[in-house]
Design an enzyme around this catalytic site. Structure first.
Site, PDB file in Angstrom:
ATOM      1  CB  CYS A  97       0.380   2.262   3.967  1.00 45.32           C
ATOM      2  SG  CYS A  97      -1.107   1.014   4.034  1.00 45.32           S
ATOM      3  CB  CYS A 109      -0.816   0.069   1.685  1.00 44.03           C
ATOM      4  SG  CYS A 109      -1.617   1.367   1.744  1.00 44.03           S
TER       5      CYS A 109
END
Length: 164
Positions: A65, A62
């Protein structure tokens, strides 16, 4: 020319969603859980009762993230005595997560949600997602996505909880 302007406008709108941070107020009891940490010990949410807890749901693949993790770690370092950051990796193998954490020099307590049950219990359909839990175990704030202002927003929410 009009078509080009519309296409560019549409692309800018879509790109802006990448950096949006959605938050939704919450005030329900945080679902309890126990998950393994990278070192193998079992960590439960209940062991942090009395402290403010931030759950960060994330994955190695991600991109947002990767951007949010350093900001959250910095926020945690500001007041580690009454604030806990639990970085909950969603459904990735231990070796992959351990290697990633080592390469990225992540210092947070990383927990492994191998089957995704905790993520499901917290309705983490999108990541990154942060869930702020007060000292009594009540969810007080949920934030989804990445935003350059996310640290400011979370810091303000944490300060509200400290004042209560």
């Amino acid at each position: 020319m009009q078509t080009r302007i519309r296409i560019v406008s549409a692309m800018l709108v879509l790109l802006s969603f990448t950096f949006l941070s959605c938050s939704r107020p919450a005030s329900s009891a945080a679902p309890s859980f126990t998950l393994p940490a990278l070192d193998g010990r079992q960590v439960s949410l209940e062991q942090f009762r009395g402290k403010i807890v931030l759950l960060d749901f994330w994955a190695t693949w991600c991109g947002p993230c990767r951007l949010s993790m350093p900001l959250l770690e910095k926020l945690h370092r500001e007041r580690p005595e009454d604030f806990v950051l639990l970085a909950i990796n969603l459904q990735e193998p231990l070796d992959l997560v351990r290697d990633y954490v080592g390469r990225q020099n992540i210092k947070s307590m990383v927990l492994l949600d191998k089957d995704g049950e905790v993520g499901s219990a917290y309705h983490s359909e999108s990541i990154p997602m942060q869930v702020l839990i007060d000292q009594k175990g009540i969810i007080r704030h949920v934030q989804v996505g990445f935003s350059p202002r996310m640290t400011e927003q979370l810091r303000a929410e944490i300060e509200k909880l400290r004042a209560d």
